[in-house]
Design a protein around this motif. Structure first.
Motif, PDB file in Angstrom:
ATOM      1  N   ASN A  12      39.793  68.104  21.077  1.00 22.53           N
ATOM      2  CA  ASN A  12      38.958  67.542  22.131  1.00 22.53           C
ATOM      3  C   ASN A  12      38.933  68.408  23.379  1.00 22.53           C
ATOM      4  N   VAL A  13      37.749  68.524  23.960  1.00 25.69           N
ATOM      5  CA  VAL A  13      37.611  69.111  25.283  1.00 25.69           C
ATOM      6  C   VAL A  13      37.396  67.944  26.254  1.00 25.69           C
ATOM      7  N   VAL A  14      38.164  67.917  27.322  1.00 25.23           N
ATOM      8  CA  VAL A  14      38.120  66.793  28.251  1.00 25.23           C
ATOM      9  C   VAL A  14      37.724  67.258  29.637  1.00 25.23           C
ATOM     10  N   LYS A  15      36.874  66.498  30.269  1.00 20.70           N
ATOM     11  CA  LYS A  15      36.382  66.801  31.613  1.00 20.70           C
ATOM     12  C   LYS A  15      36.690  65.607  32.515  1.00 20.70           C
ATOM     13  N   THR A  16      37.237  65.865  33.701  1.00 24.83           N
ATOM     14  CA  THR A  16      37.663  64.779  34.587  1.00 24.83           C
ATOM     15  C   THR A  16      37.113  64.951  35.993  1.00 24.83           C
ATOM     16  N   TRP A  17      36.608  63.843  36.573  1.00 19.69           N
ATOM     17  CA  TRP A  17      36.186  63.807  37.962  1.00 19.69           C
ATOM     18  C   TRP A  17      36.876  62.658  38.692  1.00 19.69           C
ATOM     19  N   HIS A  18      36.954  62.784  40.003  1.00 22.61           N
ATOM     20  CA  HIS A  18      37.386  61.671  40.852  1.00 22.61           C
ATOM     21  C   HIS A  18      36.196  61.270  41.726  1.00 22.61           C
ATOM     22  N   VAL A  19      35.907  59.988  41.725  1.00 21.28           N
ATOM     23  CA  VAL A  19      34.704  59.473  42.361  1.00 21.28           C
ATOM     24  C   VAL A  19      34.917  59.274  43.861  1.00 21.28           C
ATOM     25  N   THR A  20      34.013  59.808  44.659  1.00 23.93           N
ATOM     26  CA  THR A  20      34.079  59.660  46.108  1.00 23.93           C
ATOM     27  C   THR A  20      33.237  58.467  46.557  1.00 23.93           C
ATOM     28  N   LYS A  21      33.371  58.132  47.816  1.00 24.89           N
ATOM     29  CA  LYS A  21      32.685  56.966  48.374  1.00 24.89           C
ATOM     30  C   LYS A  21      31.172  57.060  48.225  1.00 24.89           C
ATOM     31  N   ALA A  22      30.655  58.267  48.268  1.00 25.89           N
ATOM     32  CA  ALA A  22      29.203  58.460  48.186  1.00 25.89           C
ATOM     33  C   ALA A  22      28.626  57.954  46.868  1.00 25.89           C
ATOM     34  N   PHE A  23      29.466  57.798  45.850  1.00 26.94           N
ATOM     35  CA  PHE A  23      28.979  57.376  44.537  1.00 26.94           C
ATOM     36  C   PHE A  23      29.514  56.002  44.135  1.00 26.94           C
ATOM     37  N   ASP A  24      29.985  55.266  45.104  1.00 28.18           N
ATOM     38  CA  ASP A  24      30.451  53.903  44.841  1.00 28.18           C
ATOM     39  C   ASP A  24      29.294  53.052  44.317  1.00 28.18           C
ATOM     40  N   SER A  66      33.534  53.014  40.943  1.00 29.40           N
ATOM     41  CA  SER A  66      33.980  52.622  42.284  1.00 29.40           C
ATOM     42  C   SER A  66      34.690  53.795  42.939  1.00 29.40           C
ATOM     43  N   THR A  67      34.737  53.780  44.252  1.00 32.64           N
ATOM     44  CA  THR A  67      35.421  54.826  45.007  1.00 32.64           C
ATOM     45  C   THR A  67      36.864  54.974  44.528  1.00 32.64           C
ATOM     46  N   GLY A  68      37.272  56.206  44.264  1.00 27.65           N
ATOM     47  CA  GLY A  68      38.639  56.473  43.827  1.00 27.65           C
ATOM     48  C   GLY A  68      38.837  56.451  42.332  1.00 27.65           C
ATOM     49  N   ASP A  69      37.820  56.037  41.567  1.00 27.86           N
ATOM     50  CA  ASP A  69      37.947  56.022  40.112  1.00 27.86           C
ATOM     51  C   ASP A  69      38.133  57.422  39.548  1.00 27.86           C
ATOM     52  N   GLU A  70      38.881  57.480  38.465  1.00 30.47           N
ATOM     53  CA  GLU A  70      38.982  58.718  37.695  1.00 30.47           C
ATOM     54  C   GLU A  70      38.118  58.559  36.450  1.00 30.47           C
ATOM     55  N   LEU A  71      37.101  59.384  36.353  1.00 30.97           N
ATOM     56  CA  LEU A  71      36.205  59.363  35.202  1.00 30.97           C
ATOM     57  C   LEU A  71      36.558  60.517  34.276  1.00 30.97           C
ATOM     58  N   LYS A  72      36.809  60.180  33.032  1.00 31.52           N
ATOM     59  CA  LYS A  72      37.175  61.193  32.044  1.00 31.52           C
ATOM     60  C   LYS A  72      36.158  61.166  30.909  1.00 31.52           C
ATOM     61  N   VAL A  73      35.619  62.325  30.600  1.00 31.80           N
ATOM     62  CA  VAL A  73      34.678  62.476  29.488  1.00 31.80           C
ATOM     63  C   VAL A  73      35.353  63.288  28.397  1.00 31.80           C
ATOM     64  N   ILE A  74      35.401  62.720  27.201  1.00 30.66           N
ATOM     65  CA  ILE A  74      35.911  63.443  26.034  1.00 30.66           C
ATOM     66  C   ILE A  74      34.704  63.864  25.204  1.00 30.66           C
ATOM     67  N   PHE A  75      34.479  65.143  25.158  1.00 23.08           N
ATOM     68  CA  PHE A  75      33.314  65.671  24.448  1.00 23.08           C
ATOM     69  C   PHE A  75      33.544  65.649  22.938  1.00 23.08           C
ATOM     70  N   PRO A  76      32.487  65.380  22.176  1.00 24.29           N
ATOM     71  CA  PRO A  76      32.634  65.408  20.723  1.00 24.29           C
ATOM     72  C   PRO A  76      32.746  66.840  20.212  1.00 24.29           C
ATOM     73  N   ALA A  77      33.305  66.970  19.016  1.00 21.89           N
ATOM     74  CA  ALA A  77      33.339  68.288  18.376  1.00 21.89           C
ATOM     75  C   ALA A  77      31.909  68.765  18.165  1.00 21.89           C
ATOM     76  N   GLU A  78      31.694  70.055  18.355  1.00 24.34           N
ATOM     77  CA  GLU A  78      30.339  70.592  18.276  1.00 24.34           C
ATOM     78  C   GLU A  78      29.954  70.947  16.841  1.00 24.34           C
ATOM     79  N   GLU A  79      28.679  70.790  16.539  1.00 22.07           N
ATOM     80  CA  GLU A  79      28.168  71.176  15.231  1.00 22.07           C
ATOM     81  C   GLU A  79      28.010  72.697  15.169  1.00 22.07           C
ATOM     82  N   ARG A  80      28.271  73.244  13.998  1.00 16.75           N
ATOM     83  CA  ARG A  80      28.126  74.677  13.786  1.00 16.75           C
ATOM     84  C   ARG A  80      27.005  74.941  12.795  1.00 16.75           C
TER      85      ARG A  80
END
Length: 301
Positions: A12-24, A66-80
């Protein structure tokens, strides 16, 4: 807001963001579309085959943040596709979780030719990915001809590739070239459209029916038989430097397809990508890499 990327497992490739107030209150879908610059296609792939977590809990793409949330995206395995992994040497001069820089030798194609089962850079990359358990396919950002050497930019996953190609005008390359003859101009711009030559699936030519093509050149040093140039592309047409140099009457040494002559002790056209500049898709940091031309070029000095 700079995202962080890491491999959490072998699959898995994982991507993580932390949400700021602007995106509440913004939905995960809109957040990824805006902040992450996700395309619709990538959003769909993540929704159908990936996973979304907010503060460690699984969520759906329509749910709000919500403000302060940790959003994590787990990308699927890619097709070859049909490219088969094949062991081979790779000159990797830089690598992180998002990009990979290769110093390609002359004489090997980037992808297998349609009429050949021979090996290529793509075959070797897939072999390396399989050895590591890396679940992605090959994403070439800057391609080189078979007999052109030098620096290549590879995106290590689909998301990185999407961002880099979306901003391809920010990826800059410089080439060194050796041409036949005593070059007369110190510097200039070749602004001549290039199209496919009639009756050929390989050769390109300067043609009023072709696509706009611009090549900047600067004379480095000049001799009686050969001249050394530094070249930058303002557009990215197939065989652009080779076609433009031939059009001016100074074909690349070794480029027999466009009027050049082979020189004993060298192979392929004398063209080398010696500088690569780009903005890193995550950190936004400007990165620069350099590469010396092949040692065989000393024969021209």
């Amino acid at each position: 807001m700079i995202p962080s990327l890491r491999m959490i497992t072998e699959t898995n490739v994982v991507k993580t963001w932390h949400v700021t107030k602007a995106f509440d209150g913004v939905s995960i879908r809109d957040f990824l579309s805006s902040v992450g610059e996700f395309s619709r296609q990538l959003l769909k792939k993540v929704r159908l085959n990936g996973k979304l977590f907010v503060n460690g809990l699984k969520r759906e793409i329509w749910q709000p943040l919500s403000t302060g949330d940790e959003l994590k995206v787990i990308f699927p395995a890619e097709e070859r596709g049909a490219i088969v992994p094949h062991k081979g040497l790779l000159s990797i001069i830089y690598e992180d979780e998002d990009v990979l820089i290769l110093d390609k030798p002359s004489g090997i194609p980037v992808v297998p030719p349609l009429d050949s089962t021979g090996t290529s850079i793509a075959n070797h990359l897939l072999y390396e990915y399989d050895k590591r358990g890396y679940p992605c396919t090959v994403h070439i950002v800057t391609r080189l001809d078979r007999d052109t050497s030098g620096l290549m930019l590879i995106a290590k996953h689909a998301y990185s590739h999407m961002l880099l190609t979306k901003n391809l005008d920010q990826v800059k390359r410089r080439y060194q070239a050796v041409v036949h003859g005593s070059f007369m101009e110190r510097e200039g711009l070749i602004d001549k459209p290039i199209g496919r030559e009639e009756g050929s699936i390989i050769r390109r030519t300067v043609s009023s029916a072709g696509k706009p093509s611009k090549t900047m050149f600067q004379l480095d040093r000049c001799g009686t038989d050969y001249s050394f140039l530094k070249v930058r592309l303002l557009t990215g047409r197939t065989h652009q430097i080779r076609v433009h140099m031939s059009y001016l009457g100074y074909p690349l040494v070794g480029d027999t397809l466009y009027g050049g002559k082979e020189v004993e002790g060298t192979k392929g056209q004398a063209l080398h990508c010696d500088q690569l500049h780009f903005r890193h898709p995550w950190t936004k940091k400007r990165m620069t890499f350099v590469s010396d031309p092949p040692k065989e070029w000393n024969i021209f000095a």
